[in-house]
Design a protein around this motif. Sequence first.
Motif, PDB file in Angstrom:
ATOM      1  N   ARG A 136      49.501  -3.206  47.767  1.00 53.53           N
ATOM      2  CA  ARG A 136      50.249  -4.452  47.942  1.00 53.53           C
ATOM      3  C   ARG A 136      50.609  -5.080  46.599  1.00 53.53           C
ATOM      4  O   ARG A 136      51.736  -5.499  46.376  1.00 53.53           O
ATOM      5  N   VAL A 137      49.632  -5.044  45.705  1.00 52.97           N
ATOM      6  CA  VAL A 137      49.883  -5.616  44.374  1.00 52.97           C
ATOM      7  C   VAL A 137      51.000  -4.858  43.694  1.00 52.97           C
ATOM      8  O   VAL A 137      51.916  -5.454  43.105  1.00 52.97           O
ATOM      9  N   ARG A 173      53.414  -3.151  45.031  1.00 51.32           N
ATOM     10  CA  ARG A 173      54.697  -3.462  45.671  1.00 51.32           C
ATOM     11  C   ARG A 173      55.205  -4.841  45.221  1.00 51.32           C
ATOM     12  O   ARG A 173      56.363  -4.998  44.853  1.00 51.32           O
ATOM     13  N   TYR A 174      54.322  -5.835  45.228  1.00 53.61           N
ATOM     14  CA  TYR A 174      54.702  -7.189  44.807  1.00 53.61           C
ATOM     15  C   TYR A 174      55.184  -7.204  43.377  1.00 53.61           C
ATOM     16  O   TYR A 174      56.084  -7.967  43.029  1.00 53.61           O
ATOM     17  N   ALA A 225      47.453 -11.787  45.626  1.00 49.16           N
ATOM     18  CA  ALA A 225      47.102 -10.380  45.834  1.00 49.16           C
ATOM     19  C   ALA A 225      46.296  -9.856  44.666  1.00 49.16           C
ATOM     20  O   ALA A 225      45.297  -9.128  44.848  1.00 49.16           O
ATOM     21  N   LEU A 239      58.737  -6.135  43.373  1.00 45.84           N
ATOM     22  CA  LEU A 239      59.649  -7.072  44.016  1.00 45.84           C
ATOM     23  C   LEU A 239      59.689  -8.442  43.335  1.00 45.84           C
ATOM     24  O   LEU A 239      60.682  -9.154  43.455  1.00 45.84           O
ATOM     25  N   SER A 240      58.693  -8.782  42.689  1.00 47.75           N
ATOM     26  CA  SER A 240      58.600 -10.149  42.120  1.00 47.75           C
ATOM     27  C   SER A 240      59.711 -10.486  41.114  1.00 47.75           C
ATOM     28  O   SER A 240      60.269 -11.590  41.183  1.00 47.75           O
ATOM     29  N   VAL A 253      59.696 -11.623  46.376  1.00 48.82           N
ATOM     30  CA  VAL A 253      58.299 -12.056  46.647  1.00 48.82           C
ATOM     31  C   VAL A 253      57.985 -13.189  45.655  1.00 48.82           C
ATOM     32  O   VAL A 253      58.338 -13.098  44.477  1.00 48.82           O
ATOM     33  N   SER A 254      57.395 -14.183  46.206  1.00 45.84           N
ATOM     34  CA  SER A 254      57.107 -15.330  45.303  1.00 45.84           C
ATOM     35  C   SER A 254      55.950 -14.976  44.349  1.00 45.84           C
ATOM     36  O   SER A 254      55.121 -14.103  44.644  1.00 45.84           O
ATOM     37  N   GLN A 255      55.969 -15.644  43.252  1.00 45.94           N
ATOM     38  CA  GLN A 255      54.904 -15.434  42.243  1.00 45.94           C
ATOM     39  C   GLN A 255      53.528 -15.765  42.819  1.00 45.94           C
ATOM     40  O   GLN A 255      52.538 -15.121  42.505  1.00 45.94           O
ATOM     41  N   GLN A 271      52.460 -15.323  45.848  1.00 46.10           N
ATOM     42  CA  GLN A 271      51.972 -14.193  46.652  1.00 46.10           C
ATOM     43  C   GLN A 271      51.395 -13.109  45.753  1.00 46.10           C
ATOM     44  O   GLN A 271      50.347 -12.542  46.048  1.00 46.10           O
ATOM     45  N   LEU A 272      52.088 -12.857  44.633  1.00 46.72           N
ATOM     46  CA  LEU A 272      51.616 -11.827  43.711  1.00 46.72           C
ATOM     47  C   LEU A 272      50.252 -12.214  43.123  1.00 46.72           C
ATOM     48  O   LEU A 272      49.308 -11.400  43.086  1.00 46.72           O
TER      49      LEU A 272
END
Lengths: 125, 583
Positions: free
Chosen positions: B365-366, B368-369, B386, B372-373, B378-380, B382-383
């Motif tokens: 997940r990390v 992927r974020y 994670a 995308l970040s 993806v918002s910061q 969320q990153l």
Amino acid sequence: MLIRRFVTAGTLAIALPFCAHHACAHEGTGHHGGRIVDAGPYHIELVTKDRRVEVTIYDAKEKAVSPAGFKGTAILVVGGKPARVVLAPSGAGLSGEAEVALGAAPKGVVQITGPDGAAASGKFN
Amino acid sequence: MFPFRLPAAPHALALALALLALPFLSAHLAGSVQAHEGHDHGAPQAPVSKTIAPRGEASSAAFELVAIPRGDAIVLYLDRFATGEPITDAALEVETPSGPAPATPEADGRYRLPAPWLAARDPGQDHLDLVVTVTAGADVDVLSLAVALAPARESAAAAPTHAEHASEGWMQGLKERLTEKFAARDPGAGLFAAGGFALGLAAMALMRAGRRAPVLAVLVLAATLVLGATAFAHEGHDHPETRAAFVPPPTDLAQRLADGAVFVPKPTQRLLSLRTQVAAEGAFRRTVSLPGRIIPDPNASGVVQSSVGGRLAPPPSGTFPRLGTKVRAGEALALVTPPVQRVDLSDMRQRQGELDQQIAIVQRRVDRYLKLSPSGAVSQVQLDEAQDELKGLKDRRTALDRIRQEPEVLTAPVGGVIAEAAAVAGQMAAPGQMVFQIVNPERLWVEALSFDALTPAADATARMADGRTLPLAYQGAGLADRNQAIPVQFAIQGGSEGLRVGQFVTVLAATDAEQHGLALPRASVVRNANGQDVVYAHTAAERYEARPVRVAPLDGSRVLVEAGVTPGTRVVVQGAELLDQVR
């Protein structure tokens, strides 16, 4: 009454010899103001004046003995050092001159040799 | 029954008794009066025993000097008066009949004065008068010394009797012989006395009866008897001089004299290394002796215990510290690895699997974020969340690993020496079990049991079985009763080499009560043949007298003499045991 007399007599009988004993040990001041001690059959008196040493000899009954034929030596401690003084007959006693001034009452020993050659000494403290 | 009238009896009896008593009484009185007449205080004492060579001694406040004529020389021994310590480097100047002469020190610690004039002396002379000037360091003293001389052969035979003393001498001789005979329980002496008594009675009775001639006859008879008895006694009695001729030459041996004193010649005194001390009176605290035990100082000792049960392993240095090893505070001494139970193990494995799985998911997940970040999909926030989650999971995983592998390190709480070690590699240690004991050997205490409360400031000493003593400082006393006593703790002052924890000692602690007496070293009191405590007093240069004393314990090294010795007495403090062996 009788008992008291006996007690008095007994006390005297006991006390007298003691008195006699004390009297014979006569350390003290002599006829010339000096110290007197026993020396063999004699009593000797020591007088120190400045550098002069004078010794008078007495017999057992405190009668002065003529110094003729006697000789003597005095060894006196003055200021931590021994001073030897030769004594010779002069006048009514023995006398000598020290090399240093002696105090009023120095401690030491006076040895006298009689006409018969027998030596006797007296200690002055 | 008696040939005279009865009322006369008391008078006669009194007279007879008086007659008998007179010689004794007169001799006694004469003796005391003679002390002055004879005037012999300057003359040296007669030798105490026939086997002791004639000698002379002198003493002053600082020195003690003994002179013994030996052939054509005089041997001198010089000692300190108070201690009996030999002085071997003094300068001695002697006033001899032929002028002043120095006495030279010899290798064996004595001084030798050549005396050629000794041979040329007057044979009648029984003593020699010397004046000795002693210079030892700062001490200077003049000593007057009268040396007894061995009687010359011809002088003994030609000893003149003074005319005025002749009668006194005869009386004295009769008295002495009678006393001797009485002492020897000679029946002759008794007969002699009884005869005298009977003659006295007879003379008195005849006098009362008024007859002159018989009185005279009785008196003549009495005189004949007395003179005859003296004459016989004279014949039978050995002259001291003739007896002396058979006595072997003096050997100067240490010996016990008839009066119980011990004669020890100077050479023997030096061999036995006898030393004295001038006894001084003082006030001393009474001491009590308590049973004690050496304990480690609580602030300088410690134990090493495992807090968890586990397997013992050597520290990183590779070996367990041995007994006696010095350790510093904080040093690692052992490792304890706690064991992991089987059920715990499976639990942990399960947990580990779960964590690994979660880590893998979150990791993906990390990743992927992260892709995308940057594009803003993806918002910061969320990153960051994670990433935090991943970090937390990894930490938990590491902790799980560490718990399985990391052992507990046992460290030394204080510096000191390993006093006890119970560590064996691979051994399972129970929680709370002592693995090492550390003691600082420089800091030991003594715990004693006291039956009464001690004064806190009191000094104390501990005496060990081998006689050594340790100074102690009071630390404190407990209040809790232990065997009807309270524990008192003392710190050992000074060196404590050779001591071990648990050793028994006797603690001598001072109490408030003060005692007066003379303090003497323990070694100065010896026990004589009948079990009495005695000390030896040095009464003359070569004479020691046993004085029975009453002693009380004072401290580890001294005893208190309560009675038996007066202050100022020189008491033997070294070599008393050896002195006591002299027979």
